[in-house]
Design an enzyme around this catalytic site. Structure first.
Site, PDB file in Angstrom:
ATOM      1  CG  HIS A  77      -1.438   1.303   1.498  1.00 20.95           C
ATOM      2  ND1 HIS A  77      -2.285   1.937   0.631  1.00 20.95           N
ATOM      3  CD2 HIS A  77      -1.392   1.942   2.729  1.00 20.95           C
ATOM      4  CE1 HIS A  77      -3.039   2.977   1.096  1.00 20.95           C
ATOM      5  NE2 HIS A  77      -2.153   3.408   2.413  1.00 20.95           N
ATOM      6  CG  HIS A 101       0.913   6.792   4.131  1.00 21.03           C
ATOM      7  ND1 HIS A 101       1.409   6.039   3.167  1.00 21.03           N
ATOM      8  CD2 HIS A 101      -0.232   6.599   4.566  1.00 21.03           C
ATOM      9  CE1 HIS A 101       0.400   5.441   2.924  1.00 21.03           C
ATOM     10  NE2 HIS A 101      -0.428   5.378   3.616  1.00 21.03           N
ATOM     11  CD  GLU A 105      -2.554   7.412  13.519  1.00 22.45           C
ATOM     12  OE1 GLU A 105      -4.028   7.116  13.734  1.00 22.45           O
ATOM     13  OE2 GLU A 105      -1.883   7.950  14.618  1.00 22.45           O
ATOM     14  CG  ASP A 106      -1.376   1.511  10.595  1.00 25.26           C
ATOM     15  OD1 ASP A 106      -2.301   1.941  11.312  1.00 25.26           O
ATOM     16  OD2 ASP A 106      -1.763   1.026   9.411  1.00 25.26           O
ATOM     17  CG  ASP A 168      -3.808   6.930   2.364  1.00 22.13           C
ATOM     18  OD1 ASP A 168      -3.516   5.540   2.442  1.00 22.13           O
ATOM     19  OD2 ASP A 168      -4.464   7.217   3.221  1.00 22.13           O
ATOM     20  CG  ASP A 288     -28.389  11.304 -28.162  1.00 23.44           C
ATOM     21  OD1 ASP A 288     -27.402  10.363 -28.064  1.00 23.44           O
ATOM     22  OD2 ASP A 288     -29.479  10.959 -28.506  1.00 23.44           O
TER      23      ASP A 288
HETATM   24 MN    MN Z   1      -2.680   4.937   4.041  1.00 22.11          MN
END
Ligand code: MN
Length: 734
Positions: A77, A101, A105-106, A168, A288
């Site tokens: 990702h 990025h 957070e993760d 993202d 059209d």
């Molecule tokens: Mn992300």
């Protein structure tokens, strides 16, 4: 954006967004990484590429063992996000940040560690993206999309944060099929309401279209499929007409000596859907309309080409738009016209120069793509009017990193966006305080606010609010705006409402005071105020040219009219209206209890307290001042005595009054503590204390203390005299 595919005639070369079929094959990480590396080397230096690669290695390690909903390793990702940014030719810092990025957070890697390894700028970018993620994950059901967009833009002070966030979101949308349907719809709705419009605002046109198409597909899967099929079917039938028109266009322009590239434009499904809904058109009515784009070398040629095409087919009146002279807000430029083609079919043409085309395709990113071409830079200065006002090009240098540092997006520098406890977004002028917030929610909340919680913490009302703050106002039962608020509120609404309240309050109090003063004077003349009928008042008002009884009473209360004159005139009017003359009686007194507000106040010079002999003085425009009878500041001359009003203290007043005392003591260690203890013992609070600057054997201490009345004060002073160091005590007046 990726460069447009090579020009080819007809519909094959449209700008339709290629939506891949909804199926998943596992990613080929090694291959993707290699293609990514190749892309980087086309525009970055080798040391920059090396730094980006080390960010990849770091990110890969951090995300190790994490997988996406699709089952792919997580690092695929960030790699895809960075790849999109490489298409936009963003700099090395942005690409490194894109690869990292999600680590804050993760994987809970601290910002400091990123700063140590990759520099402060990269850490700031990652932090900016993480902050947006955090806001996104809260629930803001009632949050208005428009304000939410503005807030995101205002929060991301560096445009690269928004570009990373957009890339993202693009990748998440492209791989949305792997998440549960409920979540698909939520993310698609958010993308349509928030991220697609931001892409449009930044002029990232293809991204804007793709986000819309992907959102539509996941939000309305059935309608999407029906429309998709219908468009495919219609395309076959239209082929002949399209070829005929494009042939005519392509031939007519070289005849006039104009070199041009002509291409058909395929309509996007979402824009067809939207047109059908908004304009209540049938599918065929929307489809059209045939779209063509003509690209020429420069601005004058655009207008020449327009002339040629208007000669070829008749233009529809009122459909011509000159976005070259007046560019759209996002910098978009083109000439738009609708022509009546063969068989009467409407033909929409867009005519633009090559540079305008690049800007239309890559928007904000064109700043990086074309930064070296000074001619284009000049053009951008003209065309990107709004961007120019947003982005400060302080010292556009050749070094892209430095250039970027100077390109700060400050889209909404004058506003902050804060949340109510219910998640509603309130926009306020920058520098606004909790009081501004309270008034913007509701005037009544503003008038009654006494305290606030910012992000769940008790804070002073004057605290300045920041983007994303959650603000909760604590209110009292009764309105009580404070005049000091005027010194720090920023919004004009709060200012106006506070002024309005104070004025009304002063008016009310002045009327009440005026009524008491007039009643007292009339009483002395043997007349009761309540006995004066409306006929008497009307005669009076006519005679003095006043509008209403209220106005006259307020004027008396504020000292603008003399109560004695008004009273005598009223008595005369009463007789004129048939009333009988009365005997004069001695005047009564106004009873005060110390709680009067702005129209009646205790003089600061002598600070009267209950028990003091007092006198009221009417001061023009200031209402009634209460002084001690022998205060130095009241005029004793007879003409001034006219303004004197007899006043007495109400019995049994319970509130506290401030009074000044001066204590001369021997200058010994600990004497202040003894005095303070004695004052506290006497049931009083010290409001203020000052000590004379050059103490010798004796020193003087000036206190402001609170007492209920003279008896209370006398008790405290008696107590103080028992302290051995105390030489003398006097009550002060200044
Ligand atoms: Mn992300």
């Amino acid at each position: 954006m990726s460069p447009p595919p090579p020009a080819a005639p007809g519909l094959a070369n449209d700008t339709a967004v290629p939506i891949p079929p909804e199926m998943h094959s596992p990613v080929d990480l090694a291959g993707d990484l290699e293609r990514f590396r190749d892309k980087l080397s086309t525009y970055l230096k080798s040391d920059e590429v090396a730094r980006i690669e080390s960010a990849y290695v770091f990110g890969n390690t951090a995300h190790l063992g994490q997988f996406r909903s699709s089952g792919d390793p997580y690092i695929s990702h960030p790699l895809a996000v960075a790849d999109t940014l490489a298409d936009w030719h963003l700099d090395a810092q942005a690409l490194a940040a894109a690869l990292l990025h999600d680590v804050m957070e993760d994987t809970s890697i601290p910002k400091q560690e990123i700063a140590n390894k990759f520099g402060k700028a990269v850490a700031e970018l990652v932090d900016g993206v993480s902050k947006i993620d955090r806001i996104e994950n809260q629930s803001f059901e009632e949050a208005q999309a428009e304000n939410f967009r503005k807030m995101l833009l205002a929060m991301a002070r560096d445009v690269r944060v928004i570009l990373i966030k957009l890339a993202d979101r693009l990748h998440n949308m492209r791989t949305l099929g792997a998440v549960p349907p409920q979540k698909q719809r939520r993310i698609a709705r958010e993308t349509l309401d928030i991220y697609a419009p931001i892409a449009n605002r930044l002029g990232l046109n293809p991204l804007y279209r793709e986000l819309q198409e992907l959102s539509f597909r996941h939000l309305r899967p059935l309608r999407y499929r029906v429309l998709e099929k219908a468009v495919k079917r219609a395309r076959g039938n239209r082929r002949q007409v399209v070829d005929k028109i494009s042939e005519a266009l392509r031939l007519s322009l070289p005849d006039a000596g104009i070199e041009a590239e002509v291409m058909g434009r395929e309509k996007h499904l979402y824009s067809i859907y939207r047109k059908m809904r908004q304009k209540h058109l049938s599918f065929s009515q929307v489809l059209d309309i045939y779209g063509f784009r003509v690209i020429v070398k420069d601005v004058p040629t655009c207008y020449l080409a327009l002339g040629v095409l208007h000669g070829l087919y008749k233009p529809v009146p009122g459909k011509f738009k000159d976005y070259i002279a007046i560019p759209k807000a996002n910098g978009y430029q083109s000439l738009h016209s609708t022509l009546i083609g063969p068989y009467g079919t409407p033909v929409e043409v867009q005519i633009r120069s090559r540079e305008m085309h690049h800007i239309a395709e890559s928007g904000v990113a064109s700043h990086w793509l074309y930064k070296d071409e000074s001619a284009l830079d000049e053009l951008q200065k003209k065309t990107h009017k709004w961007l120019k006002s947003l982005i400060e090009l302080q010292s556009a240098s050749d070094d892209s990193a430095e250039f970027l540092e100077n390109v700060k997006v400050d889209l909404f520098p004058d506003e902050v966006y804060v949340f109510t406890p219910q998640g509603k977004i309130i926009p306020l002028p920058r520098g606004s305080t909790a009081v501004d917030f309270a008034y913007s929610v509701h005037t009544d909340i503003g008038n009654r606010c006494v305290a606030c919680r910012i992000n769940f913490e008790m804070m002073p009302l004057r605290s300045e609010l920041k983007n994303g703050d959650r603000v909760e106002i604590i209110t009292a039962d009764l309105p009580n705006p404070n005049p000091t608020w005027l010194s720090y509120v920023k919004s004009s609404k709060a200012r106006a409402q506070i002024r309005h309240f104070l004025k009304t309050q002063q008016m009310d109090e002045s009327v009440a005071l005026g009524e008491r003063l007039l009643g007292q004077t009339l009483h002395g003349l043997g007349v009761q105020l309540r006995d004066l009928g409306s006929a008497v008042w009307e005669r009076f008002l006519r005679g003095v040219g006043a509008k209403s009884k209220i106005e006259v009473l307020a004027d008396i209360g504020l000292g603008k009219r003399h109560t004695g004159i008004v009273a005598r005139r009223l008595v005369a009017d009463r007789i004129a209206e048939g009333g009988t003359p009365t005997e004069h009686k001695p005047q009564g007194s106004i009873v005060i209890n110390g709680e009067e507000g702005v129209a009646l106040h205790l003089a600061k010079c002598c600070r009267p307290i209950p028990g003091d002999p007092i006198v009221g003085i009417i001061r023009k425009g200031q209402g009634l001042q209460i002084h001690i009878y022998n205060c130095r500041n009241i005029g004793k001359a007879s003409h001034e005595r006219d303004n004197w009003v007899e006043v007495v203290w109400a019995p049994g007043i319970e509130r506290l009054f401030e009074v000044g005392i001066r204590i001369v003591t021997e200058n010994r260690r600990g004497v202040l503590a003894k005095i303070a203890a004695e004052i506290a013992e006497g049931g009083s609070d010290i409001q203020n204390v000052s000590i004379d600057s050059d103490p010798g054997v004796y020193t003087a201490l000036n206190f402001t203390i609170q007492v209920t009345d003279r008896v209370h004060l006398a008790r405290i002073m008696r107590g103080l005299r028992h302290i051995s160091e105390v030489v003398r005590i006097i009550r002060t007046r200044d």
